[in-house]
Design an enzyme around this catalytic site. Structure first.
Site, mmCIF file in Angstrom:
data_model
loop_
_atom_site.group_PDB
_atom_site.id
_atom_site.type_symbol
_atom_site.label_atom_id
_atom_site.label_comp_id
_atom_site.label_asym_id
_atom_site.label_seq_id
_atom_site.Cartn_x
_atom_site.Cartn_y
_atom_site.Cartn_z
ATOM 1 N N ASP A 168 -26.202 -1.267 18.901
ATOM 2 C CA ASP A 168 -27.578 -0.909 18.557
ATOM 3 C C ASP A 168 -28.381 -0.429 19.762
ATOM 4 O OD1 ASP A 168 -26.921 -1.762 16.068
ATOM 5 O OD2 ASP A 168 -28.014 -3.659 16.181
HETATM 6 N N1 LIG Z 1 -31.471 -9.926 22.394
HETATM 7 C C1 LIG Z 1 -32.172 -10.443 21.414
HETATM 8 O O1 LIG Z 1 -33.192 -11.089 21.598
HETATM 9 C C2 LIG Z 1 -31.718 -10.244 20.020
HETATM 10 C C3 LIG Z 1 -31.735 -11.309 19.120
HETATM 11 C C4 LIG Z 1 -31.326 -11.093 17.801
HETATM 12 C C5 LIG Z 1 -30.936 -9.844 17.450
HETATM 13 N N2 LIG Z 1 -30.925 -8.858 18.350
HETATM 14 C C6 LIG Z 1 -30.454 -7.571 17.947
HETATM 15 O O2 LIG Z 1 -29.069 -7.535 18.281
HETATM 16 C C7 LIG Z 1 -28.716 -6.218 18.614
HETATM 17 C C8 LIG Z 1 -28.181 -6.232 20.027
HETATM 18 O O3 LIG Z 1 -27.545 -5.024 20.290
HETATM 19 P P1 LIG Z 1 -26.141 -4.974 20.978
HETATM 20 O O4 LIG Z 1 -25.900 -3.544 21.235
HETATM 21 O O5 LIG Z 1 -26.076 -5.889 22.123
HETATM 22 O O6 LIG Z 1 -25.172 -5.586 19.910
HETATM 23 P P2 LIG Z 1 -24.762 -5.040 18.482
HETATM 24 O O7 LIG Z 1 -25.530 -3.823 18.154
HETATM 25 O O8 LIG Z 1 -24.808 -6.193 17.595
HETATM 26 O O9 LIG Z 1 -23.315 -4.547 18.681
HETATM 27 C C9 LIG Z 1 -22.318 -5.446 19.095
HETATM 28 C C10 LIG Z 1 -21.045 -4.668 19.142
HETATM 29 O O10 LIG Z 1 -20.049 -5.455 19.762
HETATM 30 C C11 LIG Z 1 -18.825 -5.250 19.090
HETATM 31 N N3 LIG Z 1 -18.034 -6.453 19.262
HETATM 32 C C12 LIG Z 1 -18.194 -7.639 18.655
HETATM 33 N N4 LIG Z 1 -17.280 -8.500 19.074
HETATM 34 C C13 LIG Z 1 -16.516 -7.850 19.974
HETATM 35 C C14 LIG Z 1 -15.393 -8.206 20.746
HETATM 36 N N5 LIG Z 1 -14.863 -9.440 20.702
HETATM 37 N N6 LIG Z 1 -14.869 -7.282 21.567
HETATM 38 C C15 LIG Z 1 -15.381 -6.032 21.616
HETATM 39 N N7 LIG Z 1 -16.432 -5.641 20.905
HETATM 40 C C16 LIG Z 1 -16.999 -6.554 20.086
HETATM 41 C C17 LIG Z 1 -19.181 -4.966 17.654
HETATM 42 O O11 LIG Z 1 -18.312 -3.993 17.120
HETATM 43 P P3 LIG Z 1 -16.952 -4.440 16.417
HETATM 44 O O12 LIG Z 1 -17.316 -5.429 15.387
HETATM 45 O O13 LIG Z 1 -16.423 -3.131 15.900
HETATM 46 O O14 LIG Z 1 -16.111 -4.982 17.524
HETATM 47 C C18 LIG Z 1 -20.557 -4.321 17.783
HETATM 48 O O15 LIG Z 1 -20.502 -2.905 17.724
HETATM 49 C C19 LIG Z 1 -29.955 -5.390 18.471
HETATM 50 O O16 LIG Z 1 -30.038 -4.884 17.177
HETATM 51 C C20 LIG Z 1 -31.035 -6.407 18.696
HETATM 52 O O17 LIG Z 1 -32.270 -6.025 18.175
HETATM 53 C C21 LIG Z 1 -31.286 -9.036 19.637
#
Ligand SMILES: NC(=O)c1ccc[n+]([C@@H]2O[C@H](COP(=O)([O-])OP(=O)(O)OC[C@H]3O[C@@H](n4cnc5c(N)ncnc54)[C@H](OP(=O)(O)O)[C@@H]3O)[C@@H](O)[C@H]2O)c1
Ligand SMILES: NC(=O)c1ccc[n+]([C@@H]2O[C@H](COP(=O)([O-])OP(=O)(O)OC[C@H]3O[C@@H](n4cnc5c(N)ncnc54)[C@H](OP(=O)(O)O)[C@@H]3O)[C@@H](O)[C@H]2O)c1
Lengths: 459, 104, 104, 459
Positions: A386
């Site tokens: 994301d």
């Molecule tokens: N930081 C905060 O405060 C917070 C709190 C709650 C929500 N959020 C939200 O969480 C999101 C964070 O974005 P992000 O880019 O860090 O994470 P993300 O958008 O959730 O993407 C995580 C990615 O990691 C991959 N993944 C998961 N497990 C894996 C593994 N073992 N090995 C390799 N890849 C793996 C997943 O793809 P696969 O499944 O294909 O592997 C996924 O594409 C945002 O939408 C944010 O708003 C943030």
């Protein structure tokens, strides 16, 4: 213990809490701040047994309950995985809200007909907000733990149901205040619990931390209200501190995620069920081997690593550092691009990479790294999605629209390490995966990185 | 000074302190701060114990005791989990040479 | 809550607010801030008026009236002089085009 | 008016004062902050006439006294020259301290034998600190107004006299508290006044603003103590705010001037009469004409103007800006080097140059401009002296030793605009005046600058 001494010690504990919050606001003193807070809380807990006028009738039971709470709480807090901390915080907040609601209920049961109106109002307020905080936190917990969908749950007419529940809560509150009956109180409590659930359901996963912070501030206010009813200055100060700082913090978090607080909270009233594309469309992507990735990295001048939630899941922080060190030793300029909300809690990536002793200078915040992408040869996206999704800029109406992102598309090459074509937390397709300059290396991030490291060593 | 005024003054002043203290915190510390503040409101434990001590009948006692358990979990767990989060920040600044704690 | 405790709590909380509010002020504002704070303690005027109102004899009244005069000078003069200092900062930021108010 | 309403309005005024201090701490909101404070103070003053239980016996007299105070205070504050503002602040602080002391004396006269010890102690504290603040502020006023020497006044055995006076004050305080007599109170007051004088006398002129700030904090504390005696929450909050913020401010000011607070205050106990060189030794200096200066400036690439107290005295801010604009129009890079304590109050130069609408970007703070001096062709020092005096680095024991300075000696040429060879505020010789790269243009800064401007136009 004399009343005066007791009161002064209570004030001392209040000061401890102020110092704790002060400490927690600056990296250098954060840990000490937390310890000061814990110390103050311990003093207060011991102290209350010496409160002048206590009956000590149920002292064994109370001590047992405290012990039980410790036995449950400490191991939970100790054993939990780093990646699950946010949901634990949500849970702790929920039980705190529940405790405040229970305290208020007991107080309410004791209120005679002589009770003053402000006391009754404060009690009722505590019950309502405590219940909302309790049930709301449970839902955020379920969302974060992925025991339920992280997408906004919106159903037709939902906004009317929510508004109706709120009206119901306020209506029964008036009834409760006037009649002082137990049955109305129970109805009101049930409605408040329902409102907590309905209020959090439509919040998209990405906004969940904001809601936790808000509920946290709510719980603080209930504690302050309890303090008013119980005439305990300490509770007033501590609760108000948490309420006020929590409000500010909620706003700061919303700003950091590029969301409007209002939109997050009242999204429920405006959000429409959205057609979100499901993962895994049959479109061509360019996937590569670990050797391909190693070669790309080896001939780069500047590499930026973008870590995300997947890095935390795979516990690949040590491996990523090993790779970065290797690249640095080859004279390649390496930096980490840290998005403020990468992972599942603000600062998640900093915490994670600090655990692997990544040099502090290499961690570059979003605003600073974005202008450097055009001069970057390779961006290695490790388990992030994301936070690099261009839809945040290009697709109005998508759940992350408006969130600032790491602009990795500006770089020469983009490599994604992920396990599948599944979308990230927000559940939306990432066009960048299909881009011509993108290479995908499928697999668990830690395993992929290990392979890349050995490939690099063999070059 | 009337009691109500005193409580109100204390409330108002605390609001300002809460606002001021937190207003400049960096993003990195948002979660630990939230978690620490969360632990602080576990101080409702004091209220729960007071109420349990004064319970007039079994219903009140049971509810109060549940409140004690929940509040304790909130407070103790909150401080422990905050400490764990912050522990990971430690040793990060320049002072920490890279050899320290490289192994997991 | 006892009266003494209430006053003590209010005092302690005010100390924190005083510390927090000022701790990040820039050098440029030191003098206006000092001058503004100086005007604020002119609020002793309220105390002086109270004491004058309650004066039991002429000596007390005379002293209290002198206090009223001095406190008024402190308060009114303080706010005016602070405003004059701050007036000069006005129109400085980029918003102000250089033509605005070039003439004295 | 009901007591409750009165109290709540008092709390409202307290909030106004908090907002005022908050506002004053940031340039954008400073003026509004001050107005909020003035508004709050006005509300409080009107309000007190409606305090429940007031007798209104002397209302005409009191209103007359307020009016008289306004008639004296406002014109003084309006008419004063910018350069004399610091001493006016000192004076206002002094009268505030005096008022607090008088209020406490009247309260003391009313204390019956039933008075509680804390009340008596608070009253006596207010009298002492109020008197110290009063007499101390008067001395700082005299110093700043140059009605007496700005140098530290130290006499042999002085430290013993000061310590003795302090012991005397504390001793009589004990006596006063025990006996509740008027005579001891008068003796104590006189000793406190004497202590205020003795305490400020040995402070060097450069440190005077620090002392004003400290006495300001003192007065705040006396107001808080009066509030305790009079049971007025507003006075407690307002006084404590000023006391606490004043303490911090004093420390910040000391740091900005590179002084230790402790050294400034207890200098009296360690300072020895110093042999300070008198002005005007017969050593050769290189003095030039306005044309010489214009030529130097005209062929420079980069010019830094260092303004000081003399610029304020000469009211040359508009002329200096005219010259700077002229140079800029010739393609010369012009900046102003702002020393934090140039002039007679912190921020003096910013205020002054802002008055002449000097572009904000051209004002460069000391830390930022110092590294640029080696690349600077000409430094034009307009009525500054101490802030560029290398003795601060080279002469341990001189009154400004340790103060960070503008390192103008690094530049290609240094031009001083001053009227004579007299030293600056700290009363010490400036070796830079005799340096080979220095040119002196004697005369009033405004006249000299006017000549330079016309010379520049004729080039
Ligand atoms: N930081 C905060 O405060 C917070 C709190 C709650 C929500 N959020 C939200 O969480 C999101 C964070 O974005 P992000 O880019 O860090 O994470 P993300 O958008 O959730 O993407 C995580 C990615 O990691 C991959 N993944 C998961 N497990 C894996 C593994 N073992 N090995 C390799 N890849 C793996 C997943 O793809 P696969 O499944 O294909 O592997 C996924 O594409 C945002 O939408 C944010 O708003 C943030
Ligand atoms: N900023 C503060 O908060 C503050 C407050 C109090 C004291 N101080 C102290 O004041 C000093 C400030 O340093 P500074 O360099 O700005 O001033 P300075 O050291 O006092 O020097 C001022 C210079 O201006 C010259 N001058 C006076 N009137 C003039 C006129 N009409 N035209 C041209 N020149 C004139 C004087 O020399 P001639 O007499 O030869 O002309 C003198 O050399 C420091 O010692 C500082 O610690 C500062």
């Amino acid at each position: 213990m004399s009343r005066n001494l007791y009161d002064v010690l209570g004030l001392f504990v209040s000061v401890c809490f102020i110092m704790a919050l002060k400490g927690l606001s600056s990296p250098k003193s954060a840990r000490r701040g937390n310890l000061i807070g814990a110390f103050g809380a311990t003093v207060a807990t011991v102290l209350v047994f010496f409160e002048p006028g206590s009956s000590h009738h149920h002292i064994a039971l109370i001590l047992g309950a405290v012990l039980f709470g410790v036995v449950v709480g400490v191991p939970a807090a100790r054993k939990i995985q780093m990646t699950q901390m946010p949901q634990l915080v949500a849970l702790f907040n929920g039980v705190g809200g529940g405790a405040a609601a229970l305290v208020a209920i007991v107080e309410y049961l004791k209120l005679g007909s002589t009770a003053s109106t402000p006391d009754v109002v404060a009690t009722v307020f505590t019950v309502i907000v405590g219940c909302v905080s309790f049930s709301g936190s449970i839902i955020t917990f379920l969302k974060l733990q992925e025991l339920m969908t992280t997408r906004p749950v919106v159903f037709p007419g939902g906004r009317f149901v929510i508004a109706g529940t709120l009206v119901g809560v306020l209506g029964t509150a008036g009834w409760v205040i006037n009649s002082l009956g137990t049955a109305p109180l129970l109805i009101m409590g049930a409605l408040a619990l329902a409102f907590g659930v309905l209020f959090v359901l439509p919040v998209g996963g990405a906004d969940v931390p904001i809601v936790i912070s808000l509920l946290n501030a709510f719980t603080g206010l209930t504690v302050a209200a309890s303090g008013y009813v119980l005439q305990a200055t300490l509770l007033i100060v501590a609760g108000t501190l948490v309420g006020a700082s929590g409000t500010i913090l909620t706003r700061l978090m919303a700003t950091a995620m590029g969301r409007s607080l209002f939109g997050t909270l009242f999204g429920a009233f405006t959000a429409k069920p959205q057609a979100i594309s499901e993962a895994g469309e049959a479109r061509p992507v360019k996937s590569g081997s670990a050797e391909d990735v190693a070669i790309l990295l080896n001939y780069a001048q500047r590499v930026v690593i973008v870590p995300g939630f997947g890095l935390a899941v795979a516990q690949a922080q040590h491996t990523v550092r090993e790779m970065a060190d290797l690249l640095t030793s080859k004279g390649i300029d390496v930096a980490y691009g840290i998005h403020p909300v990468a992972g599942r809690m603000p600062g998640h990536m900093n915490v994670l990479l600090a655990e692997a002793n990544v040099p502090y200078e290499q961690l570059v915040e979003m605003e600073e790294i974005n202008p450097t992408f055009p001069q970057t040869d390779v961006v290695l996206v490790v388990g992030a999605n994301d936070v690099v999704n261009p839809a945040a800029k290009t697709t109005p109406g998508c759940p992350i629209y408006g969130m600032p992102i790491l602009d990795v598309a500006q770089a020469g090459n983009v490599i994604f390490l992920k396990r599948s074509m599944r979308p990230g937390f927000a559940g939306i397709e990432n066009e960048l995966l299909y881009d011509a300059k993108t290479t995908l290396l499928f697999g668990d991030a830690k395993e992929s990185l290990t392979k890349v490291v050995s490939a690099l060593k063999n070059l | 000074m009337s009691n109500g005024l005193a409580l109100l003054s204390i409330f108002v002043l605390s609001v300002f302190i809460g606002f001021e203290v937190v207003s400049k915190v960096s993003t990195t510390l948002h979660t630990p701060l939230m978690s620490g503040a969360n632990a602080i409101h576990g101080i409702i434990l004091v209220g729960a114990i007071t109420v349990a001590d004064r319970a007039a009948n079994n219903l009140q006692l049971i509810l109060a005791i549940i409140a004690v358990v929940l509040a304790t979990i909130n407070m103790v767990g909150g401080f422990v989990v905050t400490d764990r989060m912050l522990e990971m920040f430690k040793g990060k600044p320049r002072a920490a040479k890279s050899e320290a704690g490289d192994s997991k």
